[in-house]
Design a protein around this motif. Structure first.
Motif, PDB file in Angstrom:
ATOM      1  N   TRP A  15       5.864  10.028  -6.950  1.00  0.00           N
ATOM      2  CA  TRP A  15       5.142   9.184  -6.002  1.00  0.00           C
ATOM      3  C   TRP A  15       6.104   8.271  -5.255  1.00  0.00           C
ATOM      4  CZ3 TRP A  15      -0.292   7.757  -5.337  1.00  0.00           C
ATOM      5  CH2 TRP A  15      -1.175   8.675  -5.921  1.00  0.00           C
ATOM      6  N   VAL A  16       5.694   7.881  -4.030  1.00  0.00           N
ATOM      7  CA  VAL A  16       6.392   6.851  -3.262  1.00  0.00           C
ATOM      8  C   VAL A  16       5.442   5.685  -3.066  1.00  0.00           C
ATOM      9  CG1 VAL A  16       7.505   6.243  -1.079  1.00  0.00           C
ATOM     10  CG2 VAL A  16       7.835   8.537  -2.047  1.00  0.00           C
ATOM     11  N   TRP A  17       5.887   4.505  -3.433  1.00  0.00           N
ATOM     12  CA  TRP A  17       5.116   3.288  -3.162  1.00  0.00           C
ATOM     13  C   TRP A  17       5.776   2.544  -2.009  1.00  0.00           C
ATOM     14  CZ3 TRP A  17       2.718   0.215  -7.815  1.00  0.00           C
ATOM     15  CH2 TRP A  17       1.910   1.085  -8.575  1.00  0.00           C
ATOM     16  N   LEU A  18       5.014   2.302  -0.950  1.00  0.00           N
ATOM     17  CA  LEU A  18       5.471   1.518   0.195  1.00  0.00           C
ATOM     18  C   LEU A  18       5.028   0.079  -0.042  1.00  0.00           C
ATOM     19  CD1 LEU A  18       4.299   4.013   2.945  1.00  0.00           C
ATOM     20  CD2 LEU A  18       6.636   3.716   2.136  1.00  0.00           C
ATOM     21  N   VAL A  19       5.997  -0.790  -0.318  1.00  0.00           N
ATOM     22  CA  VAL A  19       5.682  -2.116  -0.838  1.00  0.00           C
ATOM     23  C   VAL A  19       6.243  -3.204   0.085  1.00  0.00           C
ATOM     24  CG1 VAL A  19       6.023  -3.700  -2.784  1.00  0.00           C
ATOM     25  CG2 VAL A  19       5.671  -1.258  -3.209  1.00  0.00           C
ATOM     26  N   GLY A  20       5.426  -4.209   0.358  1.00  0.00           N
ATOM     27  CA  GLY A  20       5.882  -5.372   1.115  1.00  0.00           C
ATOM     28  C   GLY A  20       6.454  -6.429   0.184  1.00  0.00           C
ATOM     29  N   ALA A  21       7.638  -6.933   0.528  1.00  0.00           N
ATOM     30  CA  ALA A  21       8.303  -7.940  -0.298  1.00  0.00           C
ATOM     31  C   ALA A  21       8.028  -9.359   0.171  1.00  0.00           C
ATOM     32  CB  ALA A  21       9.816  -7.689  -0.303  1.00  0.00           C
ATOM     33  N   LEU A  95      10.379   3.594  -4.860  1.00  0.00           N
ATOM     34  CA  LEU A  95       9.861   2.348  -4.280  1.00  0.00           C
ATOM     35  C   LEU A  95      10.546   2.100  -2.950  1.00  0.00           C
ATOM     36  CD1 LEU A  95       8.464  -0.364  -4.138  1.00  0.00           C
ATOM     37  CD2 LEU A  95      10.119  -1.261  -5.779  1.00  0.00           C
ATOM     38  N   ARG A  96       9.760   2.130  -1.896  1.00  0.00           N
ATOM     39  CA  ARG A  96      10.272   1.761  -0.563  1.00  0.00           C
ATOM     40  C   ARG A  96       9.920   0.302  -0.360  1.00  0.00           C
ATOM     41  NH1 ARG A  96      13.143   0.624   3.303  1.00  0.00           N
ATOM     42  NH2 ARG A  96      12.878   1.525   5.386  1.00  0.00           N
ATOM     43  N   LEU A  97      10.910  -0.582  -0.459  1.00  0.00           N
ATOM     44  CA  LEU A  97      10.675  -2.019  -0.426  1.00  0.00           C
ATOM     45  C   LEU A  97      11.047  -2.569   0.943  1.00  0.00           C
ATOM     46  CD1 LEU A  97       9.745  -4.325  -2.289  1.00  0.00           C
ATOM     47  CD2 LEU A  97      12.138  -4.698  -2.889  1.00  0.00           C
ATOM     48  N   LYS A  98      10.047  -3.143   1.617  1.00  0.00           N
ATOM     49  CA  LYS A  98      10.224  -3.593   2.990  1.00  0.00           C
ATOM     50  C   LYS A  98       9.910  -5.075   3.087  1.00  0.00           C
ATOM     51  CE  LYS A  98       8.713  -0.567   6.081  1.00  0.00           C
ATOM     52  NZ  LYS A  98       9.924   0.157   6.473  1.00  0.00           N
ATOM     53  N   GLY A  99      10.644  -5.788   3.936  1.00  0.00           N
ATOM     54  CA  GLY A  99      10.355  -7.195   4.165  1.00  0.00           C
ATOM     55  C   GLY A  99       8.985  -7.380   4.788  1.00  0.00           C
ATOM     56  N   GLY A 100       8.330  -8.490   4.446  1.00  0.00           N
ATOM     57  CA  GLY A 100       7.016  -8.763   5.017  1.00  0.00           C
ATOM     58  C   GLY A 100       5.970  -7.800   4.506  1.00  0.00           C
ATOM     59  N   ASP A 101       5.209  -7.226   5.424  1.00  0.00           N
ATOM     60  CA  ASP A 101       4.168  -6.261   5.104  1.00  0.00           C
ATOM     61  C   ASP A 101       4.553  -4.906   5.698  1.00  0.00           C
ATOM     62  OD1 ASP A 101       0.983  -6.004   4.387  1.00  0.00           O
ATOM     63  OD2 ASP A 101       1.567  -4.745   6.092  1.00  0.00           O
ATOM     64  N   PRO A 102       4.382  -3.814   4.947  1.00  0.00           N
ATOM     65  CA  PRO A 102       4.827  -2.506   5.458  1.00  0.00           C
ATOM     66  C   PRO A 102       4.159  -2.071   6.751  1.00  0.00           C
ATOM     67  CG  PRO A 102       4.315  -2.389   3.107  1.00  0.00           C
ATOM     68  CD  PRO A 102       3.832  -3.727   3.591  1.00  0.00           C
ATOM     69  N   VAL A 104       2.965  -4.130   9.254  1.00  0.00           N
ATOM     70  CA  VAL A 104       3.004  -5.117  10.339  1.00  0.00           C
ATOM     71  C   VAL A 104       4.381  -5.086  10.993  1.00  0.00           C
ATOM     72  CG1 VAL A 104       2.760  -7.541  10.993  1.00  0.00           C
ATOM     73  CG2 VAL A 104       1.300  -6.585   9.195  1.00  0.00           C
ATOM     74  N   PHE A 105       4.470  -4.479  12.168  1.00  0.00           N
ATOM     75  CA  PHE A 105       5.692  -4.388  12.965  1.00  0.00           C
ATOM     76  C   PHE A 105       6.880  -3.851  12.171  1.00  0.00           C
ATOM     77  CE2 PHE A 105       3.488  -7.980  15.286  1.00  0.00           C
ATOM     78  CZ  PHE A 105       2.982  -7.152  16.265  1.00  0.00           C
ATOM     79  N   GLY A 106       6.613  -2.863  11.347  1.00  0.00           N
ATOM     80  CA  GLY A 106       7.673  -2.165  10.639  1.00  0.00           C
ATOM     81  C   GLY A 106       7.463  -0.671  10.801  1.00  0.00           C
ATOM     82  N   ARG A 107       8.179   0.083  10.013  1.00  0.00           N
ATOM     83  CA  ARG A 107       8.068   1.540  10.087  1.00  0.00           C
ATOM     84  C   ARG A 107       7.215   2.100   8.946  1.00  0.00           C
ATOM     85  NH1 ARG A 107      12.211   3.704  13.350  1.00  0.00           N
ATOM     86  NH2 ARG A 107      12.761   2.129  14.887  1.00  0.00           N
ATOM     87  N   GLY A 108       6.461   1.227   8.277  1.00  0.00           N
ATOM     88  CA  GLY A 108       5.682   1.669   7.134  1.00  0.00           C
ATOM     89  C   GLY A 108       4.693   2.767   7.470  1.00  0.00           C
ATOM     90  N   ALA A 109       3.993   2.620   8.590  1.00  0.00           N
ATOM     91  CA  ALA A 109       3.013   3.634   8.972  1.00  0.00           C
ATOM     92  C   ALA A 109       3.694   4.967   9.274  1.00  0.00           C
ATOM     93  CB  ALA A 109       2.212   3.160  10.176  1.00  0.00           C
ATOM     94  N   GLU A 110       4.837   4.917   9.950  1.00  0.00           N
ATOM     95  CA  GLU A 110       5.573   6.148  10.252  1.00  0.00           C
ATOM     96  C   GLU A 110       5.999   6.841   8.968  1.00  0.00           C
ATOM     97  OE1 GLU A 110       8.785   5.565  13.062  1.00  0.00           O
ATOM     98  OE2 GLU A 110       7.751   3.800  13.864  1.00  0.00           O
ATOM     99  N   GLU A 111       6.481   6.058   8.009  1.00  0.00           N
ATOM    100  CA  GLU A 111       6.925   6.637   6.748  1.00  0.00           C
ATOM    101  C   GLU A 111       5.749   7.218   5.974  1.00  0.00           C
ATOM    102  OE1 GLU A 111      10.752   3.594   6.401  1.00  0.00           O
ATOM    103  OE2 GLU A 111       9.064   3.371   5.019  1.00  0.00           O
ATOM    104  N   PRO A 126       0.400  -4.007   0.195  1.00  0.00           N
ATOM    105  CA  PRO A 126       0.625  -4.993   1.256  1.00  0.00           C
ATOM    106  C   PRO A 126       1.469  -6.165   0.775  1.00  0.00           C
ATOM    107  CG  PRO A 126      -1.687  -4.347   1.128  1.00  0.00           C
ATOM    108  CD  PRO A 126      -1.026  -3.805  -0.095  1.00  0.00           C
ATOM    109  N   GLY A 127       2.167  -6.775   1.719  1.00  0.00           N
ATOM    110  CA  GLY A 127       2.943  -7.978   1.435  1.00  0.00           C
ATOM    111  C   GLY A 127       2.534  -9.096   2.375  1.00  0.00           C
ATOM    112  N   ILE A 128       3.011 -10.289   2.119  1.00  0.00           N
ATOM    113  CA  ILE A 128       2.728 -11.428   2.992  1.00  0.00           C
ATOM    114  C   ILE A 128       3.594 -11.311   4.240  1.00  0.00           C
ATOM    115  CG2 ILE A 128       2.808 -13.941   3.215  1.00  0.00           C
ATOM    116  CD1 ILE A 128       2.437 -14.094   0.179  1.00  0.00           C
ATOM    117  N   THR A 129       2.970 -11.232   5.390  1.00  0.00           N
ATOM    118  CA  THR A 129       3.733 -11.090   6.619  1.00  0.00           C
ATOM    119  C   THR A 129       4.302 -12.429   7.075  1.00  0.00           C
ATOM    120  OG1 THR A 129       3.651 -10.200   8.874  1.00  0.00           O
ATOM    121  CG2 THR A 129       1.698 -11.389   8.112  1.00  0.00           C
ATOM    122  N   ALA A 130       5.441 -12.377   7.779  1.00  0.00           N
ATOM    123  CA  ALA A 130       6.127 -13.595   8.201  1.00  0.00           C
ATOM    124  C   ALA A 130       5.283 -14.447   9.131  1.00  0.00           C
ATOM    125  CB  ALA A 130       7.448 -13.240   8.889  1.00  0.00           C
ATOM    126  N   GLY A 131       4.405 -13.803   9.911  1.00  0.00           N
ATOM    127  CA  GLY A 131       3.573 -14.550  10.841  1.00  0.00           C
ATOM    128  C   GLY A 131       2.566 -15.448  10.163  1.00  0.00           C
TER     129      GLY A 131
END
Length: 269
Positions: A15-21, A95-102, A104-111, A126-131
Motif C-alpha cells: 500500500w501507499v499512504w499519501l500523508v500530510g505532515a 509512506l508519501r509524506l508531503k508538507g501541509g495537506d496532500p 491542497v496545491f500539491g501533487r497529491g491528487a496526481e500521485e 489529510p494534513g493541516i494546510t498552511a493557509g
C-alpha cells in the motif's frame, strides 16, 4: 505510541499512504500520520517536511528525499510517482509524506490518480494546510464571525511557473473578503497590481508568513500596496503564504507564538 481507545487502520504491505505532515511543527501531525511513520518501510518525503517528523520513523526505515524547490535541482514528478509504484509492487509499506495537506496545491491528487491507474492500493491522510495552520501560528485567524463569511485559497503560480491565467481577478478582488495565496512571492507585485486593478483597497491589511510554524517563522504585516516592497526590504524568502483581509489586524492581539530569538516584525506602512 501509547495505547489508544480506538483502533488505527493497519498499514498493509503493498500500500501507499499519501500523508500530510502539516505546515511545519511536527506536533501538528495527526495520529494517523504518526502511525504511518512508525509502520512504514519506506518514507518518500518532501522538502518542507520537518526532520522532527521523520524522527518518528522506525529504525531501519528507508528515507527517500523527493523535495521539489523552485530554481533548485529536484527529482521530476514522473520519477517520484514511479518510485512509489515500484516500492509498493515490491511489497513495501510506502509512506508519501508531503508538507501541509496532500490535496491542497500539491501533487497529491496526481500521485493518487497514478496509483489508481497502476492498480496500487492507497489511503489519503489529510494534513493541516498552511493557509489555516500557518496563519494560526502567526496569530491571524482564517475567519472570524465579525470580519468574513468566506476565505479563498489561491495558488500564486500555475504549473508553468507563471501567474495563473484561469483566475478572474476582478471577481476575486471584489468577491472574497479574505484571500490566502500560496507560493506567491515570485509574482507578488503582479498579484498585488491585479488585485488593486480589480477594485481591492490598496490600504487594506495584508501579511506575509514565511516558514510558518517552524523556528524560522517570520511575519511581516502592512498594507496590500506596500507588501512587495516590505517583502524585499525584510528579505522574506519562500516558503511563504500571503494573506489579504481584515483578519490580519487580529495579529496585534493574537500573536501568541514567536520563535525563540526572533524579532516581531509588524509594519503598518
Amino acid at each position: 505510541m501509547e495505547t489508544l481507545p480506538f483502533t488505527l487502520p493497519a498499514f498493509e504491505p503493498g500500500w501507499v499512504w499519501l500523508v500530510g505532515a502539516g505546515p511545519g511543527d511536527p506536533g501538528l501531525l495527526t495520529l494517523l500520520a504518526a502511525h504511518a511513520l512508525r509502520s512504514a518501510d519506506v518514507v518518500v518525503y518532501d522538502a518542507l517536511v520537518d526532520k522532527g517528523a521523520l524522527a518518528l520513523a522506525a529504525p531501519g526505515t528507508e528515507l527517500v528525499y523527493a523535495g521539489k524547490r523552485g530554481g533548485k535541482p529536484s527529482p521530476s514528478q514522473p520519477s517520484i510517482t514511479a518510485s512509489l509504484i515500484d516500492f509498493a509492487r515490491a511489497g513495501k509499506r510506502v509512506l508519501r509524506l508531503k508538507g501541509g495537506d496532500p490535496f491542497v496545491f500539491g501533487r497529491g491528487a496526481e500521485e493518487a490518480v497514478a496509483l489508481a491507474e497502476a492498480g496500487v492500493p492507497f489511503r489519503v491522510v489529510p494534513g493541516i494546510t498552511a493557509g489555516i495552520g500557518g496563519l494560526a501560528y502567526a496569530g491571524i485567524p482564517a475567519t472570524t464571525r465579525d470580519t468574513n463569511a468566506a476565505v479563498t485559497f489561491v495558488t500564486g503560480h500555475a504549473s508553468t511557473g507563471e501567474v495563473p491565467d484561469g483566475i478572474r481577478w476582478d471577481d476575486l478582488a471584489k468577491g472574497s473578503p479574505v484571500i490566502v495565496f500560496y507560493m506567491a512571492l515570485k509574482h507578488l507585485q503582479t498579484i498585488v497590481d491585479r488585485l488593486i486593478a480589480g477594485g481591492r483597497d490598496p490600504n487594506e491589511s495584508a501579511a506575509i508568513v514565511a516558514s510558518a510554524a517552524t523556528p524560522a517563522q517570520r511575519v511581516v504585516t502592512g498594507t496590500l500596496a506596500a507588501l512587495p516592497r516590505l517583502c524585499a526590504e525584510h528579505g522574506i524568502e519562500p516558503p511563504a503564504i500571503v494573506v489579504v483581509g481584515d483578519t490580519v489586524t487580529f495579529r496585534d492581539r493574537l500573536a501568541w507564538w514567536e520563535p525563540a530569538g526572533t524579532a516581531v516584525e509588524r509594519v503598518t506602512v
